[in-house]
Design a protein around this motif. Structure first.
Motif, mmCIF file in Angstrom:
data_model
loop_
_atom_site.group_PDB
_atom_site.id
_atom_site.type_symbol
_atom_site.label_atom_id
_atom_site.label_comp_id
_atom_site.label_asym_id
_atom_site.label_seq_id
_atom_site.Cartn_x
_atom_site.Cartn_y
_atom_site.Cartn_z
ATOM 1 N N SER A 60 54.712 41.880 33.548
ATOM 2 C CA SER A 60 53.613 42.564 34.237
ATOM 3 C C SER A 60 52.503 42.938 33.256
ATOM 4 O O SER A 60 51.315 42.887 33.604
ATOM 5 N N SER A 61 52.872 43.289 32.024
ATOM 6 C CA SER A 61 51.860 43.618 31.018
ATOM 7 C C SER A 61 51.083 42.372 30.597
ATOM 8 O O SER A 61 49.859 42.429 30.421
ATOM 9 N N VAL A 62 51.791 41.270 30.435
ATOM 10 C CA VAL A 62 51.131 40.021 30.059
ATOM 11 C C VAL A 62 50.191 39.574 31.180
ATOM 12 O O VAL A 62 49.045 39.184 30.943
ATOM 13 N N TYR A 63 50.647 39.684 32.431
ATOM 14 C CA TYR A 63 49.810 39.302 33.564
ATOM 15 C C TYR A 63 48.580 40.211 33.662
ATOM 16 O O TYR A 63 47.470 39.737 33.897
ATOM 17 N N ARG A 64 48.786 41.514 33.478
ATOM 18 C CA ARG A 64 47.671 42.457 33.560
ATOM 19 C C ARG A 64 46.606 42.129 32.498
ATOM 20 O O ARG A 64 45.410 42.136 32.782
ATOM 21 N N GLN A 65 47.062 41.796 31.291
ATOM 22 C CA GLN A 65 46.110 41.433 30.236
ATOM 23 C C GLN A 65 45.413 40.116 30.570
ATOM 24 O O GLN A 65 44.220 39.958 30.337
ATOM 25 N N PHE A 66 46.138 39.159 31.151
ATOM 26 C CA PHE A 66 45.550 37.899 31.585
ATOM 27 C C PHE A 66 44.432 38.155 32.590
ATOM 28 O O PHE A 66 43.347 37.577 32.499
ATOM 29 N N ARG A 67 44.677 39.039 33.551
ATOM 30 C CA ARG A 67 43.664 39.362 34.563
ATOM 31 C C ARG A 67 42.441 40.032 33.928
ATOM 32 O O ARG A 67 41.313 39.744 34.287
ATOM 33 N N ARG A 68 42.681 40.942 32.990
ATOM 34 C CA ARG A 68 41.554 41.600 32.311
ATOM 35 C C ARG A 68 40.683 40.573 31.594
ATOM 36 O O ARG A 68 39.452 40.632 31.667
ATOM 37 N N TRP A 69 41.325 39.671 30.885
ATOM 38 C CA TRP A 69 40.578 38.650 30.155
ATOM 39 C C TRP A 69 39.860 37.710 31.116
ATOM 40 O O TRP A 69 38.762 37.244 30.827
ATOM 41 N N THR A 70 40.477 37.415 32.246
ATOM 42 C CA THR A 70 39.841 36.554 33.243
ATOM 43 C C THR A 70 38.591 37.217 33.794
ATOM 44 O O THR A 70 37.530 36.589 33.894
ATOM 45 N N LEU A 71 38.708 38.489 34.150
ATOM 46 C CA LEU A 71 37.558 39.214 34.696
ATOM 47 C C LEU A 71 36.452 39.389 33.661
ATOM 48 O O LEU A 71 35.275 39.456 34.009
ATOM 49 N N ALA A 72 36.816 39.433 32.393
ATOM 50 C CA ALA A 72 35.828 39.569 31.323
ATOM 51 C C ALA A 72 35.174 38.233 30.967
ATOM 52 O O ALA A 72 34.239 38.196 30.170
ATOM 53 N N GLY A 73 35.648 37.128 31.527
ATOM 54 C CA GLY A 73 35.072 35.813 31.266
ATOM 55 C C GLY A 73 35.536 35.187 29.962
ATOM 56 O O GLY A 73 34.878 34.284 29.439
ATOM 57 N N LEU A 74 36.669 35.637 29.452
ATOM 58 C CA LEU A 74 37.172 35.139 28.167
ATOM 59 C C LEU A 74 37.453 33.644 28.193
ATOM 60 O O LEU A 74 37.095 32.923 27.271
ATOM 61 N N TRP A 75 38.060 33.149 29.251
ATOM 62 C CA TRP A 75 38.471 31.741 29.296
ATOM 63 C C TRP A 75 37.258 30.819 29.309
ATOM 64 O O TRP A 75 37.279 29.760 28.674
ATOM 65 N N GLU A 76 36.206 31.217 30.006
ATOM 66 C CA GLU A 76 34.988 30.401 30.005
ATOM 67 C C GLU A 76 34.367 30.354 28.612
ATOM 68 O O GLU A 76 33.893 29.310 28.160
ATOM 69 N N GLN A 77 34.372 31.500 27.918
ATOM 70 C CA GLN A 77 33.822 31.546 26.562
ATOM 71 C C GLN A 77 34.607 30.635 25.627
ATOM 72 O O GLN A 77 34.026 29.911 24.814
ATOM 73 N N ILE A 78 35.932 30.669 25.752
ATOM 74 C CA ILE A 78 36.781 29.838 24.891
ATOM 75 C C ILE A 78 36.541 28.358 25.171
ATOM 76 O O ILE A 78 36.402 27.549 24.243
ATOM 77 N N LEU A 79 36.469 27.976 26.448
ATOM 78 C CA LEU A 79 36.247 26.568 26.786
ATOM 79 C C LEU A 79 34.874 26.083 26.302
ATOM 80 O O LEU A 79 34.744 24.952 25.823
ATOM 81 N N GLU A 80 33.855 26.933 26.427
ATOM 82 C CA GLU A 80 32.529 26.557 25.927
ATOM 83 C C GLU A 80 32.562 26.328 24.418
ATOM 84 O O GLU A 80 31.998 25.354 23.911
ATOM 85 N N ALA A 81 33.231 27.238 23.709
ATOM 86 C CA ALA A 81 33.314 27.108 22.246
ATOM 87 C C ALA A 81 34.098 25.860 21.847
ATOM 88 O O ALA A 81 33.742 25.183 20.887
ATOM 89 N N LEU A 82 35.149 25.551 22.591
ATOM 90 C CA LEU A 82 35.921 24.335 22.302
ATOM 91 C C LEU A 82 35.077 23.090 22.524
ATOM 92 O O LEU A 82 35.133 22.140 21.739
ATOM 93 N N ASN A 83 34.306 23.081 23.590
ATOM 94 C CA ASN A 83 33.431 21.929 23.858
ATOM 95 C C ASN A 83 32.365 21.769 22.785
ATOM 96 O O ASN A 83 32.072 20.658 22.359
ATOM 97 N N GLU A 84 31.769 22.874 22.369
ATOM 98 C CA GLU A 84 30.702 22.815 21.370
ATOM 99 C C GLU A 84 31.233 22.435 19.984
ATOM 100 O O GLU A 84 30.547 21.765 19.224
ATOM 101 N N SER A 85 32.447 22.860 19.662
ATOM 102 C CA SER A 85 32.981 22.629 18.321
ATOM 103 C C SER A 85 33.544 21.221 18.133
ATOM 104 O O SER A 85 33.754 20.794 17.009
ATOM 105 N N ARG A 86 33.807 20.533 19.218
ATOM 106 C CA ARG A 86 34.402 19.181 19.167
ATOM 107 C C ARG A 86 35.771 19.174 18.485
ATOM 108 O O ARG A 86 36.177 18.167 17.922
ATOM 109 N N ILE A 87 36.469 20.298 18.523
ATOM 110 C CA ILE A 87 37.822 20.376 17.959
ATOM 111 C C ILE A 87 38.791 19.555 18.810
ATOM 112 O O ILE A 87 39.647 18.845 18.308
ATOM 113 N N VAL A 88 38.603 19.642 20.115
ATOM 114 C CA VAL A 88 39.484 18.947 21.054
ATOM 115 C C VAL A 88 38.930 17.546 21.294
ATOM 116 O O VAL A 88 37.743 17.379 21.559
#
Length: 139
Positions: A60-88
Protein backbone atom coordinates in the motif's frame (compact mmCIF):
# COMPACT_ATOMS: atom_id res chain seq x y z
CA UNK A 1 16.48 -9.78 -2.80
CA UNK A 2 14.60 -9.95 -6.06
CA UNK A 3 16.42 -10.32 -9.34
CA UNK A 4 16.92 -7.51 -11.82
CA UNK A 5 17.02 -4.63 -9.37
CA UNK A 6 18.27 -1.28 -10.60
CA UNK A 7 21.97 -0.74 -11.09
CA UNK A 8 23.71 2.26 -9.54
CA UNK A 9 23.86 3.99 -12.94
CA UNK A 10 20.13 3.53 -13.49
CA UNK A 11 19.37 4.83 -10.02
CA UNK A 12 21.59 7.88 -10.64
CA UNK A 13 19.44 8.69 -13.68
CA UNK A 14 16.09 8.35 -11.82
CA UNK A 15 17.18 9.92 -8.53
CA UNK A 16 17.27 13.51 -9.80
CA UNK A 17 13.63 13.27 -10.99
CA UNK A 18 12.43 11.75 -7.74
CA UNK A 19 14.18 14.33 -5.58
CA UNK A 20 12.73 17.12 -7.75
CA UNK A 21 9.11 16.05 -7.12
CA UNK A 22 9.58 15.29 -3.43
CA UNK A 23 7.53 17.62 -1.25
CA UNK A 24 9.24 18.68 1.98
CA UNK A 25 6.80 17.72 4.70
CA UNK A 26 9.16 17.11 7.59
CA UNK A 27 8.99 13.34 7.36
CA UNK A 28 12.03 11.15 7.06
CA UNK A 29 12.27 10.14 3.39
CA UNK A 30 11.58 6.53 2.51
CA UNK A 31 13.98 4.45 0.49
CA UNK A 32 12.87 5.77 -2.90
CA UNK A 33 15.19 3.41 -4.73
CA UNK A 34 13.47 0.40 -3.19
CA UNK A 35 10.03 1.89 -3.90
CA UNK A 36 11.01 2.47 -7.54
CA UNK A 37 12.28 -1.11 -7.75
CA UNK A 38 8.92 -2.28 -6.41
CA UNK A 39 7.04 -0.23 -9.00
CA UNK A 40 9.23 -1.64 -11.76
CA UNK A 41 8.63 -5.17 -10.39
CA UNK A 42 4.86 -4.63 -10.68
CA UNK A 43 5.23 -3.24 -14.21
CA UNK A 44 7.50 -6.11 -15.28
CA UNK A 45 5.39 -8.94 -13.84
CA UNK A 46 1.89 -7.52 -14.28
CA UNK A 47 1.01 -8.73 -10.79
CA UNK A 48 -1.62 -7.06 -8.61
CA UNK A 49 -0.28 -4.58 -6.07
CA UNK A 50 -1.18 -6.89 -3.19
CA UNK A 51 1.25 -9.51 -4.56
CA UNK A 52 4.25 -7.20 -4.25
CA UNK A 53 7.00 -9.06 -2.32
CA UNK A 54 7.54 -7.78 1.20
CA UNK A 55 11.19 -6.98 0.48
CA UNK A 56 9.97 -3.84 -1.36
CA UNK A 57 7.98 -2.67 1.66
CA UNK A 58 4.25 -2.57 2.26
CA UNK A 59 2.36 -2.81 -1.02
CA UNK A 60 0.00 0.00 0.00
CA UNK A 61 2.91 2.36 0.69
CA UNK A 62 4.54 1.56 -2.65
CA UNK A 63 1.22 2.07 -4.45
CA UNK A 64 0.56 5.35 -2.62
CA UNK A 65 3.99 6.65 -3.66
CA UNK A 66 3.35 5.49 -7.25
CA UNK A 67 0.10 7.50 -7.29
CA UNK A 68 1.83 10.59 -5.88
CA UNK A 69 4.50 10.42 -8.55
CA UNK A 70 1.87 9.85 -11.24
CA UNK A 71 -0.12 12.89 -10.15
CA UNK A 72 3.08 14.95 -10.04
CA UNK A 73 3.85 14.01 -13.68
CA UNK A 74 7.07 12.16 -12.83
CA UNK A 75 6.65 9.41 -15.43
CA UNK A 76 6.14 11.88 -18.27
CA UNK A 77 9.27 13.78 -17.21
CA UNK A 78 11.31 10.56 -17.12
CA UNK A 79 10.07 9.43 -20.55
CA UNK A 80 10.84 12.85 -22.07
CA UNK A 81 14.36 12.77 -20.63
CA UNK A 82 14.90 9.23 -21.92
CA UNK A 83 13.79 10.26 -25.40
CA UNK A 84 16.00 13.35 -25.42
CA UNK A 85 19.08 11.54 -24.07
CA UNK A 86 18.95 8.69 -26.61
CA UNK A 87 19.97 6.27 -23.84
CA UNK A 88 17.25 3.84 -24.88
CA UNK A 89 17.60 2.32 -28.37
CA UNK A 90 14.99 3.31 -30.96
CA UNK A 91 14.11 -0.36 -31.42
CA UNK A 92 12.73 -0.54 -27.87
CA UNK A 93 8.98 -0.15 -27.92
CA UNK A 94 6.29 -0.05 -25.26
CA UNK A 95 2.89 -1.71 -25.39
CA UNK A 96 0.03 0.39 -24.14
CA UNK A 97 -2.70 -1.64 -22.47
CA UNK A 98 -5.36 0.39 -24.26
CA UNK A 99 -4.53 -1.40 -27.51
CA UNK A 100 -4.56 -4.91 -26.07
CA UNK A 101 -7.88 -6.57 -26.78
CA UNK A 102 -9.70 -9.04 -24.60
CA UNK A 103 -10.84 -12.42 -25.85
CA UNK A 104 -14.37 -12.37 -27.25
CA UNK A 105 -15.56 -14.60 -24.40
CA UNK A 106 -14.61 -11.87 -21.92
CA UNK A 107 -17.53 -9.76 -23.17
CA UNK A 108 -20.19 -11.20 -20.90
CA UNK A 109 -22.12 -14.18 -19.64
CA UNK A 110 -23.53 -17.00 -21.75
CA UNK A 111 -26.04 -15.64 -24.22
CA UNK A 112 -25.10 -12.07 -23.38
CA UNK A 113 -25.88 -9.60 -26.13
CA UNK A 114 -27.48 -12.17 -28.44
CA UNK A 115 -30.24 -12.94 -25.90
CA UNK A 116 -30.91 -9.23 -25.37
CA UNK A 117 -31.19 -8.57 -29.11
CA UNK A 118 -33.58 -11.51 -29.53
CA UNK A 119 -35.76 -10.26 -26.67
CA UNK A 120 -35.82 -6.76 -28.16
CA UNK A 121 -36.88 -8.10 -31.57
CA UNK A 122 -39.66 -10.13 -29.96
CA UNK A 123 -41.00 -7.10 -28.10
CA UNK A 124 -40.78 -4.95 -31.23
CA UNK A 125 -42.67 -7.47 -33.36
CA UNK A 126 -45.60 -8.00 -30.98
CA UNK A 127 -49.02 -7.09 -32.36
CA UNK A 128 -50.11 -3.59 -31.50
CA UNK A 129 -53.85 -4.21 -31.26
CA UNK A 130 -56.18 -6.83 -29.91
CA UNK A 131 -57.41 -7.59 -33.42
CA UNK A 132 -53.90 -8.29 -34.56
CA UNK A 133 -53.40 -10.96 -31.92
CA UNK A 134 -56.87 -12.47 -32.24
CA UNK A 135 -57.42 -12.83 -36.00
CA UNK A 136 -60.25 -15.28 -35.68
CA UNK A 137 -62.25 -12.92 -33.40
CA UNK A 138 -61.90 -9.84 -35.60
CA UNK A 139 -63.88 -9.47 -38.88
Amino acid sequence: MARNLMSNDEWAFFERFILAVRSPNGRKPTNHRLVLDGIFWIARTGSPWRDLPEEFGKWSSVYRQFRRWTLAGLWEQILEALNESRIVPDALQMIDSTVVRAHHQAAGAKGGLRAKVSAAREVASRPRSICGSMRQACP
